[in-house]
Design a protein around this motif. Structure first.
Motif, mmCIF file in Angstrom:
data_model
loop_
_atom_site.group_PDB
_atom_site.id
_atom_site.type_symbol
_atom_site.label_atom_id
_atom_site.label_comp_id
_atom_site.label_asym_id
_atom_site.label_seq_id
_atom_site.Cartn_x
_atom_site.Cartn_y
_atom_site.Cartn_z
ATOM 1 N N MET A 22 30.066 31.359 29.562
ATOM 2 C CA MET A 22 31.076 32.029 28.859
ATOM 3 C C MET A 22 30.711 32.826 29.799
ATOM 4 O O MET A 22 30.229 33.603 30.070
ATOM 5 C CB MET A 22 30.547 32.352 27.425
ATOM 6 C CG MET A 22 31.642 33.158 26.956
ATOM 7 S SD MET A 22 32.047 32.606 24.897
ATOM 8 C CE MET A 22 31.802 33.840 24.841
ATOM 9 N N PRO A 23 32.016 33.281 30.364
ATOM 10 C CA PRO A 23 32.350 34.912 30.775
ATOM 11 C C PRO A 23 32.132 35.967 30.041
ATOM 12 O O PRO A 23 32.335 36.115 28.565
ATOM 13 C CB PRO A 23 33.793 34.841 31.946
ATOM 14 C CG PRO A 23 34.425 33.237 31.040
ATOM 15 C CD PRO A 23 33.569 32.397 30.204
ATOM 16 N N LEU A 24 32.102 36.828 30.608
ATOM 17 C CA LEU A 24 32.624 38.439 29.875
ATOM 18 C C LEU A 24 34.198 38.893 29.178
ATOM 19 O O LEU A 24 34.695 37.457 29.750
ATOM 20 C CB LEU A 24 32.510 39.237 30.896
ATOM 21 C CG LEU A 24 30.715 39.573 31.322
ATOM 22 C CD1 LEU A 24 31.135 41.101 32.415
ATOM 23 C CD2 LEU A 24 29.934 40.094 30.356
ATOM 24 N N SER A 25 33.444 39.092 28.419
ATOM 25 C CA SER A 25 35.267 39.167 27.655
ATOM 26 C C SER A 25 35.938 39.969 28.139
ATOM 27 O O SER A 25 35.789 40.824 29.487
ATOM 28 C CB SER A 25 35.032 40.590 26.528
ATOM 29 O OG SER A 25 34.288 41.361 26.935
ATOM 30 N N LYS A 26 37.563 40.516 28.341
ATOM 31 C CA LYS A 26 38.950 40.491 29.139
ATOM 32 C C LYS A 26 38.239 41.891 28.942
ATOM 33 O O LYS A 26 38.558 42.625 28.190
ATOM 34 C CB LYS A 26 40.171 40.047 29.282
ATOM 35 C CG LYS A 26 40.819 40.366 30.175
ATOM 36 C CD LYS A 26 42.190 39.800 29.281
ATOM 37 C CE LYS A 26 43.128 41.236 30.362
ATOM 38 N NZ LYS A 26 44.850 39.967 29.940
ATOM 39 N N PRO A 27 38.110 42.609 30.306
ATOM 40 C CA PRO A 27 38.325 43.941 30.636
ATOM 41 C C PRO A 27 39.668 45.204 29.862
ATOM 42 O O PRO A 27 40.613 44.398 30.074
ATOM 43 C CB PRO A 27 37.766 45.126 31.576
ATOM 44 C CG PRO A 27 38.607 44.020 32.671
ATOM 45 C CD PRO A 27 38.687 42.232 31.440
ATOM 46 N N THR A 28 39.494 46.518 29.428
ATOM 47 C CA THR A 28 40.555 47.009 29.396
ATOM 48 C C THR A 28 41.184 47.240 30.613
ATOM 49 O O THR A 28 40.243 47.013 31.606
ATOM 50 C CB THR A 28 40.637 48.114 28.829
ATOM 51 O OG1 THR A 28 41.629 48.904 28.457
ATOM 52 C CG2 THR A 28 39.430 48.589 29.316
#
Length: 184
Positions: free
Chosen positions: A1-7
């Protein structure tokens, strides 16, 4: 699972680390590592007359020559680029590593020999972390294949991380003779 979407953000700094392990024709091992830091912007630098965007702020390399027991036979380092002209002056301290073993107490010994003003933070971090791990993964993988027939010797990888816990499923599957039951 990838990192969460960054700001929304602006890329400012990159650190690229590359490590490689080699088996030498003389039976020893060479483990080489490099670290390159770059900025996405240009900035003033008295010693270098400025550093342009994308130009390495740090470019440093290390080579360790080891035997099968991870004992260092030779060590060298170079600083191709540093923020100050004196940065490369510390590389001769790597000769002090000759005779040390990568294993238990490694970080403590490196800090004793090259900590603080006796070393370079960037070279020391490369040495203690990624380079040491590369040495282990290079040499130990070959040693594991050569010694897999010897079922009485406990692999040094057992209990080195949660995946290789002596009471875990991986050890139970790969080294059942060294598996221990979980304590309840």
């Amino acid at each position: 699972m990838p990192l969460s979407k960054p700001t929304t953000r602006n890329h400012l700094h990159s650190r690229d680390i590359q490590c490689r392990g080699f088996k030498r024709d003389d039976g020893l091992w060479d483990i080489e590592g490099s670290i390159i830091d770059t900025k996405t912007y240009s900035f003033d630098n008295i010693d270098r007359g400025g550093v342009s965007a994308g130009e390495p702020v740090h470019h440093m390399e290390i080579r360790l020559t080891l035997d099968d027991d991870l004992v260092i036979h030779a060590a060298e380092a170079v600083t191709e680029a540093g923020p100050y002209t004196i940065c490369g002056n510390i590389t001769q301290t790597f000769e002090r590593l000759k005779g040390l073993t990568i294993g238990a107490g490694w970080r403590k010994e490196v800090m004793r020999l090259m900590g603080g003003v006796a070393g370079c933070t960037h070279l020391r971090d490369l040495l203690m972390g990624p380079l040491a791990v590369t040495a282990m993964q290079t040499v130990m993988a070959v040693r594991e294949r050569c010694h897999s027939a010897d079922e009485t010797t406990k692999s040094p990888i057992i209990d080195s991380c949660h995946a290789y816990a002596s009471d875990g499923q991986i050890v139970q599957r790969q080294w059942p003779q060294h598996h221990v039951r979980k304590k309840t």
